[in-house]
Design an enzyme around this catalytic site. Structure first.
Site, PDB file in Angstrom:
ATOM      1  N   HIS A  73     -25.071  55.467  73.396  1.00 44.90           N
ATOM      2  CA  HIS A  73     -26.062  56.499  73.109  1.00 44.90           C
ATOM      3  C   HIS A  73     -26.831  56.802  74.390  1.00 44.90           C
ATOM      4  O   HIS A  73     -27.305  55.887  75.074  1.00 44.90           O
ATOM      5  CB  HIS A  73     -27.001  55.982  72.011  1.00 44.90           C
ATOM      6  CG  HIS A  73     -28.160  56.879  71.745  1.00 44.90           C
ATOM      7  ND1 HIS A  73     -28.001  58.180  71.347  1.00 44.90           N
ATOM      8  CD2 HIS A  73     -29.480  56.663  71.824  1.00 44.90           C
ATOM      9  CE1 HIS A  73     -29.180  58.714  71.194  1.00 44.90           C
ATOM     10  NE2 HIS A  73     -30.103  57.831  71.487  1.00 44.90           N
ATOM     11  N   TYR A  96     -33.891  64.000  71.008  1.00 45.56           N
ATOM     12  CA  TYR A  96     -35.293  63.626  70.835  1.00 45.56           C
ATOM     13  C   TYR A  96     -35.915  63.377  72.210  1.00 45.56           C
ATOM     14  O   TYR A  96     -35.207  63.164  73.203  1.00 45.56           O
ATOM     15  CB  TYR A  96     -35.431  62.390  69.933  1.00 45.56           C
ATOM     16  CG  TYR A  96     -34.733  61.164  70.444  1.00 45.56           C
ATOM     17  CD1 TYR A  96     -35.368  60.281  71.316  1.00 45.56           C
ATOM     18  CD2 TYR A  96     -33.425  60.875  70.060  1.00 45.56           C
ATOM     19  CE1 TYR A  96     -34.727  59.148  71.791  1.00 45.56           C
ATOM     20  CE2 TYR A  96     -32.769  59.737  70.528  1.00 45.56           C
ATOM     21  CZ  TYR A  96     -33.423  58.887  71.400  1.00 45.56           C
ATOM     22  OH  TYR A  96     -32.779  57.769  71.880  1.00 45.56           O
ATOM     23  N   ASP A 119     -27.686  47.856  34.932  1.00 41.65           N
ATOM     24  CA  ASP A 119     -27.563  48.151  33.510  1.00 41.65           C
ATOM     25  C   ASP A 119     -26.099  48.441  33.253  1.00 41.65           C
ATOM     26  O   ASP A 119     -25.433  49.117  34.025  1.00 41.65           O
ATOM     27  CB  ASP A 119     -28.512  49.255  33.050  1.00 41.65           C
ATOM     28  CG  ASP A 119     -28.038  50.647  33.326  1.00 41.65           C
ATOM     29  OD1 ASP A 119     -27.431  50.846  34.394  1.00 41.65           O
ATOM     30  OD2 ASP A 119     -28.263  51.539  32.493  1.00 41.65           O
TER      31      ASP A 119
HETATM   32  P1  FAD Z   1     -30.863  43.632  69.556  1.00 42.77           P
HETATM   33  O1  FAD Z   1     -32.118  44.057  70.172  1.00 42.77           O
HETATM   34  O2  FAD Z   1     -29.609  44.083  70.214  1.00 42.77           O
HETATM   35  O3  FAD Z   1     -30.877  42.087  69.442  1.00 42.77           O
HETATM   36  C1  FAD Z   1     -29.729  41.343  69.150  1.00 42.77           C
HETATM   37  C2  FAD Z   1     -29.833  40.080  69.963  1.00 42.77           C
HETATM   38  O4  FAD Z   1     -28.760  39.202  69.616  1.00 42.77           O
HETATM   39  C3  FAD Z   1     -29.705  40.324  71.440  1.00 42.77           C
HETATM   40  O5  FAD Z   1     -30.895  39.932  72.061  1.00 42.77           O
HETATM   41  C4  FAD Z   1     -28.523  39.495  71.866  1.00 42.77           C
HETATM   42  O6  FAD Z   1     -28.692  38.907  73.121  1.00 42.77           O
HETATM   43  C5  FAD Z   1     -28.451  38.461  70.777  1.00 42.77           C
HETATM   44  N1  FAD Z   1     -27.120  37.868  70.559  1.00 42.77           N
HETATM   45  C6  FAD Z   1     -25.966  38.526  70.346  1.00 42.77           C
HETATM   46  N2  FAD Z   1     -24.965  37.647  70.146  1.00 42.77           N
HETATM   47  C7  FAD Z   1     -25.520  36.427  70.235  1.00 42.77           C
HETATM   48  C8  FAD Z   1     -24.982  35.116  70.099  1.00 42.77           C
HETATM   49  N3  FAD Z   1     -23.714  34.907  69.827  1.00 42.77           N
HETATM   50  N4  FAD Z   1     -25.823  34.064  70.254  1.00 42.77           N
HETATM   51  C9  FAD Z   1     -27.134  34.269  70.535  1.00 42.77           C
HETATM   52  N5  FAD Z   1     -27.677  35.489  70.665  1.00 42.77           N
HETATM   53  C10 FAD Z   1     -26.871  36.552  70.502  1.00 42.77           C
HETATM   54  N6  FAD Z   1     -34.441  52.756  67.467  1.00 42.77           N
HETATM   55  C11 FAD Z   1     -35.564  53.342  67.054  1.00 42.77           C
HETATM   56  O7  FAD Z   1     -36.055  53.022  65.984  1.00 42.77           O
HETATM   57  N7  FAD Z   1     -36.185  54.307  67.790  1.00 42.77           N
HETATM   58  C12 FAD Z   1     -35.680  54.710  68.974  1.00 42.77           C
HETATM   59  O8  FAD Z   1     -36.237  55.564  69.629  1.00 42.77           O
HETATM   60  C13 FAD Z   1     -34.471  54.133  69.424  1.00 42.77           C
HETATM   61  N8  FAD Z   1     -33.909  54.571  70.563  1.00 42.77           N
HETATM   62  C14 FAD Z   1     -32.808  53.939  71.038  1.00 42.77           C
HETATM   63  C15 FAD Z   1     -32.294  54.337  72.253  1.00 42.77           C
HETATM   64  C16 FAD Z   1     -31.238  53.665  72.795  1.00 42.77           C
HETATM   65  C17 FAD Z   1     -30.705  54.105  74.111  1.00 42.77           C
HETATM   66  C18 FAD Z   1     -30.653  52.590  72.089  1.00 42.77           C
HETATM   67  C19 FAD Z   1     -29.510  51.818  72.651  1.00 42.77           C
HETATM   68  C20 FAD Z   1     -31.125  52.223  70.853  1.00 42.77           C
HETATM   69  C21 FAD Z   1     -32.201  52.888  70.315  1.00 42.77           C
HETATM   70  N9  FAD Z   1     -32.710  52.550  69.059  1.00 42.77           N
HETATM   71  C22 FAD Z   1     -33.873  53.122  68.630  1.00 42.77           C
HETATM   72  C23 FAD Z   1     -32.052  51.555  68.207  1.00 42.77           C
HETATM   73  C24 FAD Z   1     -32.717  50.208  68.328  1.00 42.77           C
HETATM   74  O9  FAD Z   1     -32.963  49.908  69.650  1.00 42.77           O
HETATM   75  C25 FAD Z   1     -31.863  49.116  67.731  1.00 42.77           C
HETATM   76  O10 FAD Z   1     -31.323  49.523  66.513  1.00 42.77           O
HETATM   77  C26 FAD Z   1     -32.684  47.850  67.540  1.00 42.77           C
HETATM   78  O11 FAD Z   1     -33.325  47.498  68.729  1.00 42.77           O
HETATM   79  C27 FAD Z   1     -31.810  46.708  67.081  1.00 42.77           C
HETATM   80  O12 FAD Z   1     -32.534  45.517  67.084  1.00 42.77           O
HETATM   81  P2  FAD Z   1     -31.798  44.139  66.865  1.00 42.77           P
HETATM   82  O13 FAD Z   1     -32.778  43.083  66.954  1.00 42.77           O
HETATM   83  O14 FAD Z   1     -30.953  44.241  65.649  1.00 42.77           O
HETATM   84  O15 FAD Z   1     -30.736  44.083  68.055  1.00 42.77           O
END
Ligand code: FAD
Length: 805
Positions: free
Chosen positions: A228, A259, A539
C-alpha cells in the site's frame, strides 16, 4: 525470559499491545508478549501507519470498535507520549453519486451514535484551506475522527499492561513454532531461538505474518498481505510556519481511492489508486519489515489526483515514499477468536489501527468470559467455509477487497469472482428458468427468476427507481404474491444441516437451547441458543429424529458459526457426536396454500393436517425419492421443507414441478423469501437478532421454556426479566407509499435517535414498506409515530402490531 506463562501474545504491534492492556484490565496476570523485532518501532504495519482514524463504517461492529479506539487513544494521550491529533475527519464528494453516498453515511453515523455533519464545499475549505472547493460537491465531517501516532499508542498501552508486573514485553524474539497436543487439541508451548515458553494460551497478533504460524497448527487464515503506497510531499509554501504536526482534518478522497493528512508543512498521501499488489504471507518468513520498495508507476495517477484536489501540491516533490504492507482478509473484516480445532490458540488479525482498541477489548472479553459486549459475528474466526480458505479464493477476494476499499458498495451488490463455488442439484433447472443468482456462503441461490416475468400481468408490483431498484426486480414481488396465492418451490440447499446424536445429545442440546428440546421423536422445535449473557447466539430448528438423535437446521450464512458453537460446548466424553451433513442433503421449500395438494399427489403418506401437523417431521417417499419432510415454513404459508440426499435432487424437483403444474407452481427466489418472512415477523439472525439482544427484547420469549431446568443464558435472562425490558424489536410501516428503507437507517423521534433499521423490505401482500428495529419501550406501542431517515430524507413511520399478515 521466563519459561512458563499463562498466556503468550505473539506480536507487539498495536493489536498485541491493545489485547495485552485489556487482558490485564480484566484481571489477567503472567502474560508474555513477544515480538520478532525491536519494540515498539517493530517494522510491522503499526510502525508505518500514518494513523488516520475515520470511524464511520456500514458495519455497526466496526463503528463501535473505532469509537472505542478513539476514546482509548484520547485517554492515553500525554505530552510525553502524545497519541492523538484531535483534528476531525472529512470525506469529500467528487461526484453526485458520492455526495448521495455521504448522505447515506451520515445515516450510519446517526444510527450508530456518532456525531457527524455534511459540509458545503466552502465549509470544507474553511477547515482545509488548501483544497480546491470548486471540485467537490461537499464533505462529510466527523469532529471526533482523528490522526493517531499508532506506535506511541502501542507503547502507552503496553506500559499500562506492564505496570504492576502483570505482563512482560520482549523484543527481538521471534516465535518459530507452536507446540500442541493433538489428542487433547490444546496448545502447550511456544518455541523461540531463546527457549520454549510453556503455556496453554497463545494469542496470535502477527498481522501480515499470521498465516506462517497459523499453518503450523493447521489453521488456515484467509488473508493476504497487500502493498500500500504512502508518500509525503516536500514542504508546501501554503503551510509554511504551521505550528502543529496536524492541524487540518484528515481527508479522504474516495472517488480517487486516496486519503491525506498533514505533516506540519507537508502533506502525506495514501493511495489505493493502483492495481492491488498482493504478497503471499509465506514469502515474508524471515522478513521483519512490512515494507517494499516504492513503485512510482503505481503512484502517477494518485499524484495527478492530488494536484487536482490540492493545488498547493503542484510543483512540490515527494520525499518519504514507500509501499507499506498490511492485511486484507477475504471479506474485509478482522479475524478474531479461538481456533476451532485447537483450544487455547487465539487470533486477532486483519485489524486496522482504527479498530485496534475495540478489537483488543473484544478479544480480551472473549478470552476472559467466552462472550463479547459487541456482537463479533462479522469478525468471528469460525465464519469461513473451507472454500474460503483455498488459495484461489483468498487471492481473488483479497484482490477485490483492496480494489474496492473506497468504492460505493450497494448492500445487495454481488461479488463477481469467484462465483459458482457451490451449486445445488437444482441449479440447471433454475438456470433454465432464467434465475438471477445471488451468492450466499459460496452457494448460487436464485434471487428471482426471469421466467416469472409473465406473472407481472397477474400481480401489481409497485415500480422502483434509483438506489433501491438496484439488484432488485419487480419479479420478486410477483413471486411473493404467487407464493401467498398458490404454491412455490424454493431451493433451500444452502441451509446448514447438522446431525447431533449419542446418549448425551438430548441433555447437551437441551442445555444449549432456550426452548424445550425434550419432545417426542418427529417434533420440530424452533429455538434460540443463548450466550451466557442471555444474548441470542443462534436461532434454528432442532428436530428429534430418534430417541438419541437430532437434526439441527440453520441458515447457510451462519452455518459455520453455529457448528463451532455446538462443537465448542459439546462434552468431550464421547457421549455426543456432531456431524456436518450439509453437503449430503439438498432441500426444497414447497410453500403456499396449494402445497398440500401438490405433495399429496406424489406421496403415498397422508400429509393432511391431522396426520402431519405443524412443527412435525416425517420420513416420506415422494415418487421414488426417499425424503425427510418438516412441516415448517419461514415464509408463513402452508408447506414443507423437504430434504433428500443430493443425488435425488433433480428427480425431487422434477416430480414436484410436474405435480405442481396444475396449481400453477413457480420456482421462487430469495428476494420473495425475505419479504414474505418480514410480513410474518420472522426474525433474521445477524440482522434483527444477535448476541447484543435477548429473546425478551426480540419478542421471542414465547420460545423460552423457563420451567424446563437450567440452560445456557438462563440466569442472565432471568435477571434481564427482573430488571425489565427497556427496548423492544418493533414492526413499523412507512406512511408514505413512496418512502423506502433498505436497512441500517436511523429511526428518530424529533431529533432523538431511537435506534436503527435491522430489516426492511416491501411487503407486497400488505402493500407497505415494512421496517424492523429496536425502540425504547416507551415508543414500542402500536400507533407510535417515528421517522426513518433514508439518504437524508425523513420519512414518517408508524409502529404496528405484528405480524402484519
Ligand atoms: P503489526 O503492527 O504489523 O504488528 C505485528 C507484529 O508481529 C510485528 O511487530 C511483527 O514484528 C510481529 N511478528 C510477526 N511475526 C512474528 C513472530 N513469528 N514472532 C514474534 N513476532 C512476530 N490503519 C489505519 O487505521 N489508519 C491508517 O491511516 C492506516 N494507514 C496505513 C498505511 C500504511 C502504509 C500501512 C502499511 C498500513 C496502514 N494502516 C492504517 C493499517 C494498520 O497499520 C495495520 O492494519 C495495523 O497497524 C496492524 O496492526 P497489528 O498489530 O495487527 O500488526
Amino acid at each position: 525470559m521466563q519459561n512458563k506463562a499463562r498466556l503468550v501474545i505473539i506480536g507487539g504491534g498495536i493489536v498485541g499491545c491493545s489485547a495485552a492492556y485489556h487482558l490485564v484490565q480484566m484481571g489477567w496476570r503472567d502474560i508474555v508478549v513477544l515480538d520478532q523485532s525491536q519494540l515498539y518501532q517493530t517494522g510491522g504495519s503499526t510502525s508505518h501507519a500514518p494513523g488516520l482514524v475515520f470511524q464511520t463504517n456500514p458495519s455497526r461492529m466496526m463503528t463501535a470498535f473505532a469509537r472505542y479506539t478513539v476514546d482509548l487513544f484520547n485517554r492515553f494521550h500525554t505530552s510525553t507520549l502524545p497519541t492523538v491529533y484531535p483534528v476531525g475527519g472529512i470525506e469529500v464528494a467528487y461526484t453526485p453519486e458520492r455526495w448521495a453516498e455521504l448522505q447515506r453515511k451520515l445515516g450510519f453515523a446517526q444510527a450508530y451514535g456518532l456525531e457527524a455533519y455534511l459540509l458545503s464545499p466552502q465549509e470544507v475549505r474553511q477547515k482545509i484551506p488548501i483544497i480546491d472547493e470548486t471540485r467537490i460537491h461537499g464533505g462529510y465531517y466527523v469532529p471526533t475522527d482523528c490522526d493517531v501516532i499508532a506506535v506511541n499508542g502501542a507503547q502507552a498501552w503496553a506500559q499500562a499492561a506492564q505496570a504492576g508486573g502483570a505482563a512482560e514485553f520482549h523484543g527481538d524474539i521471534p516465535v518459530t513454532d507452536i507446540e500442541f497436543e493433538t489428542g487433547r487439541g490444546r496448545v502447550t508451548a511456544v518455541v523461540t531461538p531463546k527457549g520454549r515458553i510453556e503455556t496453554e494460551q497463545v494469542l496470535l497478533c502477527t498481522n501480515i505474518w499470521s498465516p506462517i504460524l497459523a499453518d503450523k497448527v493447521g489453521l488456515k487464515l484467509p488473508l493476504m498481505a497487500v502493498e500500500h503506497q504512502y508518500a509525503v510531499t516536500t514542504p508546501l509554501p501554503e503551510l509554511a510556519g504551521a505550528q502543529a504536526e496536524v492541524e487540518h482534518p484528515i481527508l479522504r478522497h474516495q472517488d480517487r481511492a486516496m486519503y491525506f493528512r498533514q505533516h506540519r508543512d507537508a502533506y502525506g498521501i495514501g493511495s489505493y489508486n493502483h492495481a492491488p499488489l498482493l504478497v503471499d504471507p509465506h514469502d515474508l518468513d524471515g522478513v521483519h519489515l512490512a515494507e517494499r520498495p516504492f513503485t512510482p508507476e503505481h503512484f502517477a495517477e494518485a499524484w495527478e489526483a492530488t494536484n487536482e484536489l490540492l493545488p498547493a501540491t503542484r510543483g512540490a516533490g515527494l520525499t518519504r515514499k514507500f509501499n507499506g504492507m498490511f492485511t486484507f482478509t477475504v471479506d474485509g473484516m478482522p479475524i478474531m477468536g479461538e481456533a476451532p480445532h485447537l483450544k487455547g490458540f487465539w487470533v486477532a488479525v486483519g485489524v486496522w489501527v482504527t479498530h485496534s482498541g475495540g478489537v483488543g477489548k473484544a478479544i480480551a472479553e472473549w478470552m476472559t468470559t467466552g462472550d463479547t459486549e459487541v456482537d463479533v459475528r462479522e469478525a468471528n474466526i469460525n465464519r469461513f467455509y473451507d472454500f474460503a480458505k483455498t488459495k484461489t479464493y483468498i487471492q481473488a477476494r483479497c484482490y477485490t477487497q483492496y480494489d474496492e476499499v473506497y468504492d460505493i458498495i450497494h448492500p445487495f451488490q454481488q461479488m463477481e469472482n469467484p462465483r459458482r463455488v457451490r451449486v445445488s442439484p437444482f441449479y440447471p433447472r433454475l438456470q433454465e428458468l432464467g434465475a438471477v443468482f445471488f451468492e450466499s456462503a459460496g452457494w448460487e441461490r436464485p434471487q428471482w427468476l426471469e421466467a416469472n416475468r409473465r406473472l407481472l400481468n397477474r400481480y401489481r408490483v409497485p415500480s422502483r427507481s434509483g438506489w433501491e431498484a438496484r439488484y432488485w426486480s419487480p419479479i420478486q414481488g410477483a413471486e411473493h404474491l404467487a407464493t401467498r396465492e398458490r404454491v412455490a418451490l424454493y431451493d433451500l440447499t444452502a441451509f446448514a444441516k447438522f446431525d447431533v446424536r449419542g446418549p448425551g445429545a438430548l441433555a447437551f442440546l437441551n442445555y444449549l437451547a432456550a426452548n424445550q428440546i425434550d419432545r417426542p421423536t418427529g417434533r420440530v422445535v424452533y429455538t434460540a441458543l443463548l450466550t451466557r449473557r442471555g444474548g441470542i447466539r443462534a436461532d434454528l430448528t432442532i428436530t428429534r429424529t430418534g430417541p438419541d438423535s437430532f437434526l439441527v437446521l440453520t441458515g447457510g450464512a451462519t452455518g459455520m458459526l453455529d457448528l463451532a458453537w455446538l462443537r465448542q460446548h459439546a462434552p468431550d466424553d464421547g457421549s455426543v457426536q456432531i456431524t456436518d451433513v450439509s453437503s449430503q442433503y439438498c432441500a426444497v421449500g414447497l410453500w403456499g396454500p396449494d402445497a398440500r395438494h401438490v405433495l399429496q399427489s406424489v406421496t403415498p403418506e397422508d400429509v393432511s393436517d391431522q396426520a402431519f401437523p405443524y412443527f412435525t417431521a416425517q420420513a416420506i417417499s415422494i415418487d421414488t425419492v426417499p425424503a425427510y419432510a418438516l412441516r415448517v415454513s419461514y415464509v408463513g404459508e402452508l408447506g414443507w421443507e423437504i430434504y433428500t440426499p443430493m443425488e435425488y435432487g433433480p428427480r425431487l424437483w422434477d416430480v414436484l414441478w410436474q405435480a405442481g403444474e396444475p396449481f400453477g407452481i413457480i420456482a421462487a427466489g430469495f428476494g420473495a423469501f425475505d419479504s414474505l418472512r418480514l410480513e410474518k415477523g420472522y426474525r433474521s439472525w445477524g440482522a434483527d437478532i444477535h448476541t447484543e439482544y435477548n429473546p425478551l427484547e426480540a419478542g421471542l420469549d414465547w420460545a423460552v421454556r423457563w420451567d424446563k431446568g437450567d440452560f445456557l443464558g438462563r440466569e442472565a435472562l432471568l435477571s434481564a426479566r427482573e430488571a425489565g425490558v427497556r427496548r423492544r424489536l418493533c414492526c413499523m410501516t412507512l406512511d408514505d407509499p413512496q418512502a423506502v428503507a433498505l436497512g441500517k437507517e436511523p429511526i428518530l423521534s424529533g431529533d432523538r435517535v431511537l435506534g436503527y433499521v435491522t430489516s426492511a423490505n416491501y411487503g407486497y401482500s400488505v402493500g407497505q414498506w415494512i421496517v424492523y428495529g429496536y425502540l425504547p419501550v416507551e415508543f414500542a406501542a402500536p400507533g407510535t409515530r417515528v421517522e426513518v431517515v433514508y439518504f437524508g430524507r425523513r420519512q414518517p413511520a408508524t409502529v404496528r402490531k405484528e405480524p402484519l399478515r
